[in-house]
Design an enzyme around this catalytic site. Structure first.
Site, PDB file in Angstrom:
ATOM      1  N   ASP A 155       0.912  -1.253  -0.118  1.00  0.00           N
ATOM      2  CA  ASP A 155      -0.187  -0.205  -0.193  1.00  0.00           C
ATOM      3  C   ASP A 155       0.965   1.169   0.129  1.00  0.00           C
ATOM      4  O   ASP A 155       2.259   1.095   0.135  1.00  0.00           O
ATOM      5  CB  ASP A 155      -0.962   0.030   1.201  1.00  0.00           C
ATOM      6  CG  ASP A 155      -1.955   1.217   1.268  1.00  0.00           C
ATOM      7  OD1 ASP A 155      -2.137   1.669   0.312  1.00  0.00           O
ATOM      8  OD2 ASP A 155      -2.484   1.567   2.428  1.00  0.00           O
ATOM      9  N   HIS A 156       0.411   2.365  -0.012  1.00  0.00           N
ATOM     10  CA  HIS A 156       0.921   3.831   0.062  1.00  0.00           C
ATOM     11  C   HIS A 156       0.506   4.151   1.305  1.00  0.00           C
ATOM     12  O   HIS A 156      -0.629   4.350   1.472  1.00  0.00           O
ATOM     13  CB  HIS A 156       0.707   4.682  -1.213  1.00  0.00           C
ATOM     14  CG  HIS A 156       1.296   4.284  -2.304  1.00  0.00           C
ATOM     15  ND1 HIS A 156       0.610   4.451  -3.548  1.00  0.00           N
ATOM     16  CD2 HIS A 156       2.752   3.636  -2.733  1.00  0.00           C
ATOM     17  CE1 HIS A 156       1.558   3.934  -4.541  1.00  0.00           C
ATOM     18  NE2 HIS A 156       2.829   3.459  -3.971  1.00  0.00           N
TER      19      HIS A 156
ATOM     20  N   TYR B 283      -5.199   4.470   0.365  1.00  0.00           N
ATOM     21  CA  TYR B 283      -6.259   3.713  -0.207  1.00  0.00           C
ATOM     22  C   TYR B 283      -5.617   3.078  -1.622  1.00  0.00           C
ATOM     23  O   TYR B 283      -6.375   2.980  -2.332  1.00  0.00           O
ATOM     24  CB  TYR B 283      -7.348   4.469  -0.680  1.00  0.00           C
ATOM     25  CG  TYR B 283      -8.033   4.947   0.952  1.00  0.00           C
ATOM     26  CD1 TYR B 283      -8.789   4.391   1.766  1.00  0.00           C
ATOM     27  CD2 TYR B 283      -7.700   6.291   1.068  1.00  0.00           C
ATOM     28  CE1 TYR B 283      -9.325   4.828   2.691  1.00  0.00           C
ATOM     29  CE2 TYR B 283      -8.251   7.070   2.160  1.00  0.00           C
ATOM     30  CZ  TYR B 283      -9.095   6.380   3.094  1.00  0.00           C
ATOM     31  OH  TYR B 283      -9.722   6.826   4.204  1.00  0.00           O
ATOM     32  N   HIS B 284      -4.307   2.528  -1.535  1.00  0.00           N
ATOM     33  CA  HIS B 284      -3.722   1.939  -2.723  1.00  0.00           C
ATOM     34  C   HIS B 284      -3.398   0.349  -2.327  1.00  0.00           C
ATOM     35  O   HIS B 284      -2.202   0.085  -2.660  1.00  0.00           O
ATOM     36  CB  HIS B 284      -2.618   2.710  -3.247  1.00  0.00           C
ATOM     37  CG  HIS B 284      -2.911   4.116  -3.508  1.00  0.00           C
ATOM     38  ND1 HIS B 284      -1.889   4.885  -3.757  1.00  0.00           N
ATOM     39  CD2 HIS B 284      -4.349   4.505  -4.026  1.00  0.00           C
ATOM     40  CE1 HIS B 284      -2.381   5.875  -4.091  1.00  0.00           C
ATOM     41  NE2 HIS B 284      -3.882   5.999  -4.302  1.00  0.00           N
ATOM     42  N   PRO B 285      -4.367  -0.722  -1.665  1.00  0.00           N
ATOM     43  CA  PRO B 285      -3.783  -1.915  -1.400  1.00  0.00           C
ATOM     44  C   PRO B 285      -3.730  -2.589  -2.823  1.00  0.00           C
ATOM     45  O   PRO B 285      -4.336  -2.266  -3.750  1.00  0.00           O
ATOM     46  CB  PRO B 285      -4.903  -2.524  -0.779  1.00  0.00           C
ATOM     47  CG  PRO B 285      -6.103  -1.484  -0.949  1.00  0.00           C
ATOM     48  CD  PRO B 285      -5.680  -0.233  -1.314  1.00  0.00           C
TER      49      PRO B 285
END
Length: 568
Positions: free
Chosen positions: A302-303, A476-478
């Site tokens: 993620d980020h 919100y980058h899984p």
């Protein structure tokens, strides 16, 4: 509602990837597709999902958001952290920040160095980015003009803070770029957004499904929660799902393939519940093992990002638009004219930089926002302000997703294991300090007030680390939890086909081997466009011949206009 019991393809998940596949597969005459979505429709009259400036609203409820939480994150003061994922036609493209960022060319060239992924180089992927896109100012070597994804560019006359923040980044010694998705990602510049020319969110439901829905070969079932994939031996033959609150299982068959497009949380969850995954996880839950595939749910990435917030000394921020008495006029202009504050996601400037010479391509991303507020709309600062979202791009930390039961309604156990490496901490310290240098440049002199957050007293490594532990949030980058590749932890091959299985693919952000440098919606759509051609048996689009920037021995940073010393 569907009445058939058999289709050529069954697609699980009507998100960015699933909608792309549904549209492309049904372009072939006679090919039947069932698209299953656990959420509801994308209600076009609901301003919460359709108005770009309202992007915080869908994250606050559960109509459009699965609203997962992580297990206590051990390096983040054991916080349970948000893991919002889109629910409804459009998936996360229905609730995301609408930033259209493709990633760095070196991301894809890095993928292509892995065995079996040789055709995932940047020049192999660029034609599919172009195929998906219609950019409002027209096509060129990097951008498309006829695709389903509507992309809007920032225009002259937008908020002066956007221009000032880009200029400050350049004055701090970093490059300028006129297109973060063009020849050179590295640097500061305008940020494109997935918004229609009429100021509406350009989700994949709008872009891909609006056209595909006209075909009688596509059936869409909403509120359809996938229980599991059905197998005969190692061959996927169908899907069992529940509708709404009913416990009645509906079974449908796939003549050709089952295509899993649930995203980085749901795809490994559905595979594991179906008996495909690490045997040790499945055995504990008495799930019959169809195929012991240890990488399912591993390699989760993620980020993480922080907000650096500043007071604004001129009344040019969006602070007044947060006041209820100003919102009816903003809403009316957006609804009837498709213009004004409501028509933008307000992320119209950003940048990518290298925080040190150790990185071959950018490792820090910036989003600039002309108001001081949390991403999910909470904790708005009650004065004029602006902020920079700052985060590292390719953390070495790795997490995992595990099912907790056979019940499809039970949420999985999610652990990102954020900030598990020394590199993470160094990148965030560097990111905060570099941001402070950017904020002190002359371009922001007319606007910059006091530092609201972290606060000027937060200076030492220890103080910065504590700020990150307490305040960093997901971007919100899984991704990457069913990675492509050939090693023992790979889940799928370079065409999304699940290793050891037949007629089963995963096509979504979970198959990225390593997370890309930037937001994930554009890369996810590209991945689906590329694999759609594989599924259809079509020749891949010809490789691009466009030039692209490689830093090589170019310095990460030049001399700043104004030198800033860091307090110890």
């Amino acid at each position: 509602m569907t009445t058939q019991s058999e289709y050529d393809y069954i697609i699980i998940g009507a998100g960015s990837a699933g909608n792309t596949l549904a549209a492309r597969l049904t372009e072939d005459a006679g090919v039947t597709v069932l698209l299953l979505e656990a959420g509801g429709p994308d209600y076009r009259l609901d301003f919460r999902t359709q108005m770009p400036a309202a992007l915080a609203f869908p994250l606050q409820g559960r109509r459009y958001n699965w609203a997962y939480e992580t297990e206590p994150e051990p390096h983040m003061d054991n916080r349970r952290m948000e893991c919002g994922r889109g629910k409804g036609l459009g998936g996360s493209s229905l609730i995301n920040g609408m930033c259209y960022i493709r990633g760095n060319a070196m991301d894809y060239d890095g993928w292509a160095k892995e065995p079996g992924l040789e055709d995932w180089s940047y020049l192999d992927c660029l034609p599919y980015f172009r195929k998906a896109e219609t950019r409002d100012i027209g096509p060129n070597d990097y951008h498309g003009g006829e695709g389903p994804v509507s992309v809007t560019t920032p225009k002259a006359g937008n908020n002066p803070l956007f221009h000032a923040m880009v200029e400050a980044g350049v004055q701090a010694g970093f490059p300028r770029t006129d297109d973060l998705n063009g020849y050179q990602q590295e640097g500061f510049g305008p940020m494109d957004r997935t918004v229609t020319p009429k100021g509406r969110r350009a989700s994949t439901a709008r872009g891909y499904l609006d056209e595909a829905k006209k075909r009688d070969t596509l059936s869409i079932v909403t509120h359809a929660l996938t229980d599991r994939i059905l197998f005969e031996g190692k061959r996927a033959v169908g899907v069992a799902y529940l509708v709404g609150d009913s416990d009645t299982r509906i079974e449908v068959r796939a003549r050709k393939e089952v295509l899993l497009c649930g995203g980085a949380i749901a795809s490994p969850q559905i595979l594991q519940r179906s008996g495909v995954g690490p045997a040790e996880v499945l055995n504990k839950l008495d799930i019959p093992v169809v195929h012991d595939l240890p990488g399912v749910g591993q390699n989760l990435q993620d980020h993480l990002e922080m907000y650096l917030q500043y007071a604004c000394t001129q009344p040019v921020s969006l602070y007044p638009s947060l006041k209820w008495w100003n919102q009816p006029a903003i809403g009316a202009e957006w609804m009837f004219l498709g213009t004004g504050i409501g028509a933008s996601n307000q992320f119209e400037a950003g940048g990518f930089i290298r925080s040190s010479e150790a990185f071959e391509w950018p490792n820090i991303q910036y989003h600039f926002l002309p108001v001081a507020i949390n991403y999910n709309g909470t904790k708005g600062v009650q004065e004029h302000g602006f902020q920079a979202h700052v985060g590292s791009m390719r953390s070495p930390s790795r997490g995992r997703v595990h099912v907790k039961s056979k019940d499809p309604r039970e949420y999985p156990s999610i652990l990102f294991n954020y900030m598990a490496s020394d590199q993470d901490w160094q990148e965030f310290r560097d990111g905060i300090r570099l941001t402070r240098e950017i904020m002190q440049q002359p371009a922001l002199d007319p606007y910059r007030g006091r530092e609201i957050s972290p606060g000027i007293d937060v200076q030492s490594d220890e103080a910065l680390d504590q700020f990150v532990r307490e305040h960093a949030e997901t971007a919100y980058h899984p991704s990457c939890s069913c990675k492509m590749g050939t090693d023992e932890m790979a889940v799928v091959d370079g065409q999304g086909r699940v290793h050891g299985m037949q007629n089963l693919r995963v096509v979504d952000a979970s198959i990225m081997p390593i997370i890309t440098t930037g937001n994930l919606n554009a890369p996810t759509i590209m991945i689906a466009e590329k694999i759609a051609d594989k599924i259809r048996g079509r020749q891949p689009l010809p490789r691009s011949t466009a030039d692209y920037f490689v830093a090589g021995d170019k310095p990460a940073r030049g001399k700043p206009l104004r030198e800033i010393s860091h307090q110890a």
